[in-house]
Every structure is written in C-alpha cells, then in structure tokens.
Design an enzyme around this catalytic site. Structure first.
Site, PDB file in Angstrom:
ATOM      1  N   GLY A  33       0.955  -1.207  -0.021  1.00  0.00           N
ATOM      2  CA  GLY A  33      -0.120  -0.132   0.285  1.00  0.00           C
ATOM      3  C   GLY A  33       0.971   1.285   0.003  1.00  0.00           C
ATOM      4  NE  ARG A 105      -9.183  -0.522  -3.280  1.00  0.00           N
ATOM      5  CZ  ARG A 105      -9.143   0.705  -3.826  1.00  0.00           C
ATOM      6  NH1 ARG A 105      -9.482   0.984  -5.183  1.00  0.00           N
ATOM      7  NH2 ARG A 105      -9.044   1.904  -2.973  1.00  0.00           N
ATOM      8  CG  ASN A 164       0.568   4.576  -6.161  1.00  0.00           C
ATOM      9  OD1 ASN A 164       1.413   4.234  -7.311  1.00  0.00           O
ATOM     10  ND2 ASN A 164       0.122   3.866  -5.598  1.00  0.00           N
ATOM     11  NE  ARG A 166      -0.441   0.414  -8.893  1.00  0.00           N
ATOM     12  CZ  ARG A 166       0.710   1.421  -9.033  1.00  0.00           C
ATOM     13  NH1 ARG A 166       0.819   1.880  -9.960  1.00  0.00           N
ATOM     14  NH2 ARG A 166       1.765   1.056  -8.209  1.00  0.00           N
ATOM     15  N   GLY A 229      16.218   8.870 -12.544  1.00  0.00           N
ATOM     16  CA  GLY A 229      16.202   9.810 -11.119  1.00  0.00           C
ATOM     17  C   GLY A 229      15.278  10.411 -11.025  1.00  0.00           C
ATOM     18  CG  ASP A 256       5.071   3.681  -2.805  1.00  0.00           C
ATOM     19  OD1 ASP A 256       4.531   4.915  -3.283  1.00  0.00           O
ATOM     20  OD2 ASP A 256       4.658   2.518  -2.617  1.00  0.00           O
ATOM     21  CG  ASN A 289      17.053   9.986  -7.029  1.00  0.00           C
ATOM     22  OD1 ASN A 289      15.820   9.754  -7.424  1.00  0.00           O
ATOM     23  ND2 ASN A 289      17.551  10.973  -7.808  1.00  0.00           N
TER      24      ASN A 289
END
Length: 317
Positions: A33, A105, A164, A166, A229, A256, A289
């Site tokens: 997550g 889900r 993020n 999806r 990077g 993340d 990084n």
C-alpha cells in the site's frame, strides 16, 4: 508529534515468487500500500509516523497491523472492520522488475473508511499529512479523505500528494482524471511519475508537467524518471537529479521509497513548503533517489526499505 501521518490503502501484495515443483505459480505475501510504504521508508530514516486507514478483521489485517507496529508506525488511526475483507493485490514481475497488478477489492476494506472513523488528533499532531489517490476511487473513503485533508489544513499541516495511478481500480480514465486532479490545488508537496504526467496535467514532458502543477497550487513538485532519477521544480526553477545505478529485482514501492526519502529531507530542512529552493528540492530528491535505489534491489516494498546507515553510505560513495 509526528513528522508525517498518511491516510490510504494498506493491503497485501502477493508478489510473484517463481513456480512450485509442480509447475504452479507461487506468490509471496508482503505488506503493501503506497502510503504505508512511504511511512516505513520514513521510519527507517528516523522519523516518527502514523497511519490512518482500514483493514479487515482477518488474518491479513492482523498481519498488516503487526507489520506497521513492528516498523514503529503509530496505528491509532488504523481501523479493523469485521464487515470488510482486507484488500489484496497480486503482483506479477517482468524480468526487469516491472510490475503488473491484479486487485481483489470489490470492495476492499481500505475503501470502507468513514469520516467518523478518522483519528483527527493524529492528523493535527503531524507536520506533514500525506495521501494518495486510491482512497478517492470509492465512497465512503473518498469523503473521508477530503475530510482528513480539511482537518490537516485547519491544523496547519503541510499537505503531500502522490496520485499513484492504477487504471483497473477506476471505473474509467475520465473518472480517474477528475478525482485525481480535483485535490491538486490543496497540496503543498506533490510527486508524480513520468508515466502520470499527461494524465495529471495534459503534458507529456516532465518539465512541462511539473510547471503546470505548480500553476495549480503545489509549491514543490517532483517527477520520478525511473532509472533516470527525478526532476524537481519549485518557484525558483527546476533541476534534474540523477539516480543511483541499481540492478532492479523488484520495482514495487520504488516511487514510495523515493517519496519517503524526499519527505524526510523536507522535514529535516525545517522549512515551510513555500520556502524550499531548487537546491533544497534537489537535495531532498537525491536522498529519495538513494532510498529508492536500495529498495529496488530486494523483493517486497516494506521489507526492502533501507536503514539510514545504508542510505548514508550510498550517498557518500
């Protein structure tokens, strides 16, 4: 006082682990997550964090709570729901470590968090409050997220956002664009991947996308560029920050872990978002990084998050 608290999905990543003797595909259970991954990265770097979200009253929910607590994360705001099942994600890996997700889900416990279940005192006790976009896909979690952002704003928190994307968790691309863009004006710090640039801004080029986001509210924007990077931009201009070479085993949690490092650098600077210079943002990204480079060398996002000493050693090379 927490350096960072985060709200969003806490789930099981069942990661591709090869095949059995009988030739059947095996999956390894890992805690995952995106918001939780960010917090574990921060904890490994020495920052106090807290998580807000929901899991089921089942074996997976118990495992996830125990994992957060084992990593030092405050779970006051983590609700266990007897009427919902913990969200699951099955992750297939390509030879170069890239991922393909399949989610269980419908609904998952993470989408069932309500406004009334928010640990508002935890949010108010945080320097930075962070969210992703997966808590915006469904009600009641969407309303809970918006209420949490309002609470954080009122408490004077710095607001952080990593969309993020999806695709298979949204009813349509149009719905994703609408909801993911809607909260951008509220944010102070924002991170996107190069693959999300056009979706979030209409611009394919990372520099143009970062500039567009700055014009909509955020004061500091970072665009991750994979092995290349990151690109950072604030009012003073932009800069590209080179990554660290790594033989990637599993890219799960790479973005993340980068953002965990970036937020650690921000918190350690002692500055408000509007005071961050290009040089500051570049130093935050360099830390991010380094964390991401070490993370992708091992399987499973949370167990792969590196210790501070290992990050410092890489930075010193």
């Amino acid at each position: 006082m927490f350096s960072v608290s985060a709200l969003g999905e806490l789930l099981i990543d069942f990661t591709d682990a090869g095949t059995s003797e009988g030739g059947q595909q095996l999956f390894e259970r890992n805690a995952g997550g995106a918001p939780a991954n960010v917090l574990v990265a921060l904890e490994k770097l020495g920052h106090k964090t807290a998580f807000l979200g929901k899991v089921g009253c089942d074996m997976h929910g118990e495992f996830l709570r125990a994992t957060l607590e084992a990593n030092g994360i405050d779970t006051t705001g983590l609700i266990s729901d007897p009427d919902a099942f913990t969200t699951l994600a099955f992750v297939a890996l390509s030879p170069d470590g890239e991922r393909e997700f399949s989610f269980a889900r419908k609904p998952g416990a993470d989408t069932r968090l309500t406004e009334g279940e928010l640990a508002r005192d935890v949010i108010a006790a945080s320097r930075v409050f962070h969210v992703g976009s997966l808590s915006l896909t469904d009600e009641p979690a969407r309303s809970a997220t918006l209420a949490a952002l309002a609470c954080a704003r009122e408490a004077g928190c710095t607001l952080s956002y990593d969309p993020n994307y999806r695709a298979n968790l949204w009813p349509s691309v149009e719905a994703a664009v609408e909801q993911m863009r809607a909260v951008v004006p509220q944010m102070d710090l924002m991170k996107i991947s190069d693959e999300e640039c056009e979706l979030l801004t209409g611009e394919k080029d990372p520099e143009a996308a970062a500039a567009a986001l700055l014009g909509r509210g955020p004061k500091v924007v970072a665009v991750t560029l994979g092995a290349g990077g990151a690109y950072v931009r604030c009012a003073g201009g932009g800069a590209e920050v080179a990554g660290f070479p790594a033989d990637a085993v599993d890219a799960t949690g790479a973005g993340d872990s980068f953002w965990g490092g970036f937020l650690a650098g921000f918190c350690e600077s002692g500055k408000a978002a509007g005071e961050v210079t290009v040089e500051d943002a570049a130093s935050f990204a360099r830390l991010g990084n380094a964390v991401a480079s070490l993370c992708v060398r091992r399987r499973g996002a949370i167990p792969a998050m590196p210790e501070r000493a290992d990050v410092e050693a890489l930075l010193a090379e």
